[in-house]
Design a protein around this motif. Structure first.
Motif, short mmCIF file in Angstrom:
data_model
loop_
_atom_site.label_atom_id
_atom_site.label_comp_id
_atom_site.label_asym_id
_atom_site.label_seq_id
_atom_site.Cartn_x
_atom_site.Cartn_y
_atom_site.Cartn_z
N ASP A 1 0.49 -0.73 -0.24
CA ASP A 1 0.07 -0.01 -0.16
C ASP A 1 0.97 1.06 -0.01
N VAL A 2 0.14 2.05 0.29
CA VAL A 2 0.90 3.84 -0.25
C VAL A 2 1.91 4.14 0.72
N GLY A 3 1.68 3.58 2.33
CA GLY A 3 2.83 3.78 3.34
C GLY A 3 3.77 3.29 3.03
N LEU A 4 4.57 1.96 2.40
CA LEU A 4 5.49 1.64 1.86
C LEU A 4 6.09 2.61 0.71
N ALA A 5 5.44 3.77 0.25
CA ALA A 5 6.83 4.40 -0.03
C ALA A 5 6.88 6.42 1.32
N THR A 6 7.76 5.40 2.13
CA THR A 6 8.58 6.31 3.17
C THR A 6 9.48 6.30 3.10
N SER A 7 10.79 7.38 3.56
CA SER A 7 12.12 6.90 3.22
C SER A 7 12.70 6.02 4.43
N GLY A 8 13.85 4.96 3.80
CA GLY A 8 14.46 4.13 4.76
C GLY A 8 13.10 3.39 4.07
N SER A 9 12.18 3.16 3.82
CA SER A 9 10.85 1.88 2.93
C SER A 9 12.21 1.10 2.03
N GLY A 10 13.13 1.38 1.09
CA GLY A 10 13.47 0.38 0.59
C GLY A 10 14.87 0.13 1.14
N ASP A 11 15.37 0.66 1.61
CA ASP A 11 17.06 -0.22 2.95
C ASP A 11 15.97 -1.12 3.28
N VAL A 12 15.06 -1.61 4.14
CA VAL A 12 14.48 -2.55 4.88
C VAL A 12 14.44 -3.68 3.79
N HIS A 13 14.04 -3.12 2.59
CA HIS A 13 14.01 -4.13 1.40
C HIS A 13 14.89 -4.93 1.40
N ALA A 14 15.70 -4.19 0.76
CA ALA A 14 16.64 -4.82 0.78
C ALA A 14 17.75 -5.92 1.68
N GLY A 15 17.15 -5.39 2.97
CA GLY A 15 17.94 -5.90 3.84
C GLY A 15 17.34 -7.88 4.11
N ILE A 16 15.89 -6.91 4.08
CA ILE A 16 15.18 -8.33 4.02
C ILE A 16 15.17 -9.70 2.60
N VAL A 17 16.23 -8.59 1.99
CA VAL A 17 16.24 -10.44 0.71
C VAL A 17 17.52 -10.54 0.65
N ALA A 18 18.52 -9.72 1.56
CA ALA A 18 19.95 -10.36 2.20
C ALA A 18 19.49 -11.34 3.31
N GLY A 19 19.26 -10.88 4.29
CA GLY A 19 18.74 -11.59 5.53
C GLY A 19 18.30 -13.45 4.90
N LEU A 20 16.99 -13.83 3.93
CA LEU A 20 16.84 -14.69 2.93
C LEU A 20 17.97 -14.80 2.77
N LEU A 21 18.47 -14.44 1.55
CA LEU A 21 19.81 -15.25 0.53
C LEU A 21 21.05 -15.66 1.77
N ALA A 22 21.14 -15.38 3.49
CA ALA A 22 22.32 -15.69 4.42
C ALA A 22 21.06 -17.11 4.66
N ARG A 23 19.59 -17.19 5.10
CA ARG A 23 19.07 -18.54 5.25
C ARG A 23 19.08 -19.39 4.49
N GLY A 24 19.71 -19.47 3.03
CA GLY A 24 19.50 -20.26 2.15
C GLY A 24 18.95 -19.99 0.75
N ALA A 25 17.89 -19.63 1.15
CA ALA A 25 16.86 -19.07 -0.51
C ALA A 25 17.65 -18.72 -1.32
N ASP A 26 16.90 -19.12 -2.72
CA ASP A 26 17.76 -18.65 -3.94
C ASP A 26 16.96 -17.33 -4.63
N ALA A 27 17.82 -16.50 -4.78
CA ALA A 27 17.24 -15.65 -5.74
C ALA A 27 15.55 -15.11 -5.66
N ALA A 28 15.40 -15.84 -6.11
CA ALA A 28 14.36 -15.51 -6.71
C ALA A 28 13.42 -15.68 -5.44
N GLN A 29 13.24 -17.23 -4.28
CA GLN A 29 12.72 -17.03 -3.48
C GLN A 29 12.91 -16.12 -2.39
#
Length: 285
Positions: free
Chosen positions: A216-244
């Motif tokens: 929703d529109v609330g995700l368009a806030t300062s720093g939100s993209g950094d959070v998203h990138a960090g979640i991706v990185a954390g899941l990759l570290a756990r062993g998820a493949d890139a698309a997952q």
């Protein structure tokens, strides 16, 4: 033009059928994330991405930021090892390259502020990384890539790109992305041979595509993209493949915002509050 119906909708049912790796053992078994970014004026971007990676299940966190902010960041994130970047970010210190050589995931870009220096830093860090190290490119790292797609040429590392709308247009070499976000994500994935997570749309270079419909529109806030990138990185570290990792992260990011809306309204929550919802959101899928 590809039909949007070709995208699979990311739902809890889809994710439960595509479960994240759940390694046992010590913190090393959940992977080491190295986040490289944080200029003097924007060290918070690295903080947000780093804590999001830990909340997503990464075992160890390492942060590289400009020397003037390293000490304060190490206090703000006591769970992380923090190393200093010189004021000229393109000059990669040996300590950083040693961490890059051992990292399971490297996220580049949050909080950096110079395209040319970011390109030089990216080249040195990725050259030092193992061929199997997963890579997340965000913010100024995407700006560097849009000016020189050779930065990824010949590399075997799995890569996830997390552009915003403006960055996506540059990566796709378009004036703007218009309404066809799915098509733009596909084009970028094909051009750079990387998984792309763009505003709720995920595209893989092999042609698979997904869309997440909870954002929703609330995700368009300062720093939100950094959070998203960090979640991706954390899941990759756990062993998820890139698309997952991209699909799960996009869902977790969006639904964390949904969970905050009853307390703060659709547009009143902060990126750092998203971080605190991530672990619960992932656990409840």
């Amino acid at each position: 033009m590809p039909n949007p119906a070709d995208e699979a909708v990311v739902t809890p049912r889809l994710l439960r059928a595509w479960p994240l790796p759940d390694p046992e053992g010590d913190k090393k078994d959940r992977g080491t994330v190295l986040i490289v970014g944080g200029s003097r004026d924007t060290p918070g971007a690295v903080l947000l991405a780093g804590v999001a990676a830990l909340r997503s299940g990464a075992g160890r966190l390492q942060l590289a930021v400009e020397a003037s902010t390293a000490a304060s960041l190490s206090i703000a994130v006591p769970e992380a090892k923090v190393v200093s970047l010189p004021e000229r970010h393109g000059d990669a210190p040996d300590a950083l390259l040693e961490l890059a050589a051992e990292a399971d995931v490297i996220a580049l870009g949050p909080g950096l502020d110079d395209v040319d220096e970011t390109a030089a830093l990216m080249t040195k860090v990725l050259d030092a990384a193992a061929e199997t190290t997963a890579v997340v490119l965000d913010a100024y790292a995407l700006g560097a890539l849009s000016t020189d797609d050779g930065l990824l040429a010949g590399r075997t590392q799995p890569v996830v790109l997390t552009p915003n709308i403006t960055e996506a247009a540059r990566l796709a070499q378009q004036a703007d992305v218009g309404d066809d976000l799915a098509g733009t994500a596909r084009a970028i994935a094909a051009r750079y041979r990387a998984v792309v997570a763009l505003h709720g749309h995920v595209a893989a270079p092999d042609g698979r595509c997904w869309r997440e419909e909870s954002g929703d529109v609330g995700l368009a806030t300062s720093g939100s993209g950094d959070v998203h990138a960090g979640i991706v990185a954390g899941l990759l570290a756990r062993g998820a493949d890139a698309a997952q990792a991209a699909c799960w992260a996009t869902f977790a990011h969006a639904v964390s915002g949904q969970r905050l809306a009853p307390r703060y309204g659709r547009t009143g929550f902060l990126a750092r509050e998203l971080v605190d919802e991530v672990a619960y959101t992932l656990a409840m899928v």
